[in-house]
Design a protein around this motif. Structure first.
Motif, PDB file in Angstrom:
ATOM      1  N   VAL A  19      58.413 -47.402  53.149  1.00  0.00           N
ATOM      2  CA  VAL A  19      57.878 -48.305  54.170  1.00  0.00           C
ATOM      3  C   VAL A  19      58.470 -47.969  55.537  1.00  0.00           C
ATOM      4  N   ASP A  20      59.768 -47.683  55.574  1.00  0.00           N
ATOM      5  CA  ASP A  20      60.431 -47.352  56.839  1.00  0.00           C
ATOM      6  C   ASP A  20      59.835 -46.089  57.464  1.00  0.00           C
ATOM      7  N   ILE A  21      59.557 -45.102  56.639  1.00  0.00           N
ATOM      8  CA  ILE A  21      58.971 -43.847  57.144  1.00  0.00           C
ATOM      9  C   ILE A  21      57.637 -44.115  57.824  1.00  0.00           C
ATOM     10  N   LEU A  22      56.824 -44.953  57.220  1.00  0.00           N
ATOM     11  CA  LEU A  22      55.513 -45.268  57.789  1.00  0.00           C
ATOM     12  C   LEU A  22      55.649 -46.072  59.074  1.00  0.00           C
ATOM     13  N   ALA A  23      56.589 -47.010  59.086  1.00  0.00           N
ATOM     14  CA  ALA A  23      56.820 -47.807  60.290  1.00  0.00           C
ATOM     15  C   ALA A  23      57.284 -46.922  61.444  1.00  0.00           C
ATOM     16  N   GLU A  24      58.185 -45.985  61.155  1.00  0.00           N
ATOM     17  CA  GLU A  24      58.683 -45.069  62.185  1.00  0.00           C
ATOM     18  C   GLU A  24      57.561 -44.199  62.750  1.00  0.00           C
ATOM     19  N   ALA A  25      56.553 -43.944  61.911  1.00  0.00           N
ATOM     20  CA  ALA A  25      55.423 -43.130  62.349  1.00  0.00           C
ATOM     21  C   ALA A  25      54.382 -43.944  63.111  1.00  0.00           C
ATOM     22  N   GLY A  26      54.638 -45.245  63.267  1.00  0.00           N
ATOM     23  CA  GLY A  26      53.751 -46.077  64.064  1.00  0.00           C
ATOM     24  C   GLY A  26      52.708 -46.856  63.298  1.00  0.00           C
ATOM     25  N   LEU A  87      52.387 -32.528  51.416  1.00  0.00           N
ATOM     26  CA  LEU A  87      52.356 -32.367  52.865  1.00  0.00           C
ATOM     27  C   LEU A  87      53.721 -32.364  53.538  1.00  0.00           C
ATOM     28  N   VAL A  88      54.600 -33.279  53.153  1.00  0.00           N
ATOM     29  CA  VAL A  88      55.880 -33.420  53.860  1.00  0.00           C
ATOM     30  C   VAL A  88      57.010 -33.734  52.885  1.00  0.00           C
ATOM     31  N   ASP A  89      58.139 -33.039  53.070  1.00  0.00           N
ATOM     32  CA  ASP A  89      59.381 -33.416  52.401  1.00  0.00           C
ATOM     33  C   ASP A  89      59.998 -34.540  53.227  1.00  0.00           C
ATOM     34  N   LEU A  90      60.106 -35.738  52.646  1.00  0.00           N
ATOM     35  CA  LEU A  90      60.566 -36.912  53.382  1.00  0.00           C
ATOM     36  C   LEU A  90      62.090 -37.038  53.417  1.00  0.00           C
ATOM     37  N   ARG A  91      62.786 -36.214  52.657  1.00  0.00           N
ATOM     38  CA  ARG A  91      64.247 -36.077  52.741  1.00  0.00           C
ATOM     39  C   ARG A  91      65.021 -37.322  52.297  1.00  0.00           C
ATOM     40  N   PHE A  92      64.392 -38.150  51.484  1.00  0.00           N
ATOM     41  CA  PHE A  92      65.146 -39.242  50.854  1.00  0.00           C
ATOM     42  C   PHE A  92      64.812 -39.255  49.364  1.00  0.00           C
ATOM     43  N   SER A 199      41.201 -36.473  60.980  1.00  0.00           N
ATOM     44  CA  SER A 199      41.548 -36.956  62.315  1.00  0.00           C
ATOM     45  C   SER A 199      42.542 -38.107  62.269  1.00  0.00           C
ATOM     46  N   ARG A 200      42.624 -38.814  61.152  1.00  0.00           N
ATOM     47  CA  ARG A 200      43.613 -39.881  60.996  1.00  0.00           C
ATOM     48  C   ARG A 200      44.862 -39.381  60.288  1.00  0.00           C
ATOM     49  N   ILE A 201      44.672 -38.524  59.308  1.00  0.00           N
ATOM     50  CA  ILE A 201      45.808 -38.090  58.488  1.00  0.00           C
ATOM     51  C   ILE A 201      46.697 -37.103  59.232  1.00  0.00           C
ATOM     52  N   GLN A 202      46.113 -36.119  59.899  1.00  0.00           N
ATOM     53  CA  GLN A 202      46.923 -35.068  60.509  1.00  0.00           C
ATOM     54  C   GLN A 202      47.886 -35.573  61.572  1.00  0.00           C
ATOM     55  N   PRO A 203      47.463 -36.462  62.502  1.00  0.00           N
ATOM     56  CA  PRO A 203      48.451 -36.989  63.456  1.00  0.00           C
ATOM     57  C   PRO A 203      49.581 -37.756  62.787  1.00  0.00           C
ATOM     58  N   ILE A 205      50.775 -37.160  59.739  1.00  0.00           N
ATOM     59  CA  ILE A 205      51.643 -36.164  59.108  1.00  0.00           C
ATOM     60  C   ILE A 205      52.541 -35.505  60.147  1.00  0.00           C
ATOM     61  N   GLU A 206      51.989 -35.159  61.293  1.00  0.00           N
ATOM     62  CA  GLU A 206      52.786 -34.519  62.338  1.00  0.00           C
ATOM     63  C   GLU A 206      53.892 -35.443  62.843  1.00  0.00           C
ATOM     64  N   GLU A 207      53.584 -36.723  62.979  1.00  0.00           N
ATOM     65  CA  GLU A 207      54.595 -37.682  63.423  1.00  0.00           C
ATOM     66  C   GLU A 207      55.688 -37.844  62.371  1.00  0.00           C
ATOM     67  N   VAL A 208      55.294 -37.926  61.109  1.00  0.00           N
ATOM     68  CA  VAL A 208      56.284 -38.045  60.029  1.00  0.00           C
ATOM     69  C   VAL A 208      57.178 -36.805  60.012  1.00  0.00           C
ATOM     70  N   ARG A 209      56.596 -35.635  60.144  1.00  0.00           N
ATOM     71  CA  ARG A 209      57.390 -34.401  60.157  1.00  0.00           C
ATOM     72  C   ARG A 209      58.408 -34.417  61.291  1.00  0.00           C
ATOM     73  N   ARG A 210      57.989 -34.853  62.468  1.00  0.00           N
ATOM     74  CA  ARG A 210      58.926 -34.925  63.597  1.00  0.00           C
ATOM     75  C   ARG A 210      60.067 -35.887  63.290  1.00  0.00           C
ATOM     76  N   ASN A 211      59.739 -36.996  62.685  1.00  0.00           N
ATOM     77  CA  ASN A 211      60.747 -38.023  62.427  1.00  0.00           C
ATOM     78  C   ASN A 211      61.764 -37.632  61.369  1.00  0.00           C
ATOM     79  N   VAL A 212      61.347 -36.836  60.386  1.00  0.00           N
ATOM     80  CA  VAL A 212      62.259 -36.492  59.297  1.00  0.00           C
ATOM     81  C   VAL A 212      62.935 -35.138  59.494  1.00  0.00           C
TER      82      VAL A 212
END
Length: 219
Positions: A19-26, A87-92, A199-203, A205-212
């Protein structure tokens, strides 16, 4: 409803971090951390739907398109081998697969000395693939819980399991003698959804990647 982005979240220890990962991604996560037995949260204004389910069910929800995205451990992804996009290694949620033996038999022993033995595990595909790659023939016994009991009662000579701290192994007089691979939580996608809702998923994913990107891997 058809335009909602549906995300499957895992019950249990990965839930809060997911949940925190998604919140951090906006993303709007209103209500997700309330004490509730709800399994579906829909926010039509935000265009989001969350499904709360068992971690082992998430790959199935995503593969069949009931969820566009999901958060689940790499251990489950490898064991189930579903048709997903990772898509992304969330590192937790760090853990590792190990081969463990009773302390009394582990000292100075090499795994190759246990050819043609029995191994108990909740992850038969992981175990079978590992021993096959080692050129070993073993009998894999699938259990659904308390696999640490198997060597103690003579059901198996060793176990394959996931560990984080190793405390459960120590409490049951077991020793990890081989690491198979490490696992963390991953974000996965349904292949069709990834194309149709790109168009919804890629932005996201990019935000999550930046955050982690610079976060330390944690249990």
């Amino acid at each position: 409803m058809r335009n909602l982005l549906t995300i499957a979240l895992p019950k249990g220890k990965l839930y809060g971090d997911a949940v925190d990962i998604l919140a951090e991604a906006g993303l709007c996560v209103d209500g997700l951390k309330e004490d509730s037995r709800k399994m579906v949260f829909t926010n039509e204004k935000a265009g989001l739907k969350y499904i709360i389910c068992r971690p082992t069910d998430i790959p199935t929800f995503v593969e069949y398109g009931a969820a566009d995205l999901g958060i689940v451990g790499k251990d489950t992804i490898v064991e189930q081998d579903k048709d997903l996009m990772e898509l992304v290694d969330l590192r937790f949620g760090y853990c590792r697969f190990v081969v463990a033996l009773p302390e009394v038999t582990a000292h100075g022993r090499d795994i190759s000395q246990f050819n043609h033995r029995r191994v108990a595990t909740k992850f038969p595909n992981v175990a079978e693939n590992y021993f096959r790659q080692r050129g070993m023939q073993v009998e894999v016994i699938k259990l659904h819980g308390n696999i640490e009991l198997a060597p103690a009662v003579g059901l198996a000579d060793m176990i394959v399991d996931i560990v984080s701290t190793g405390r459960t192994l120590r409490e049951n007089q077991l020793v990890a003698i081989e690491d198979i691979f490490s696992a963390t939580a991953r974000m996965v996608a349904n292949r069709v959804s990834y194309r149709l809702k790109h168009s919804r998923i890629q932005p996201l994913i990019e935000e999550v990647r930046r955050n982690v990107k610079d976060k330390e891997v944690r249990s």
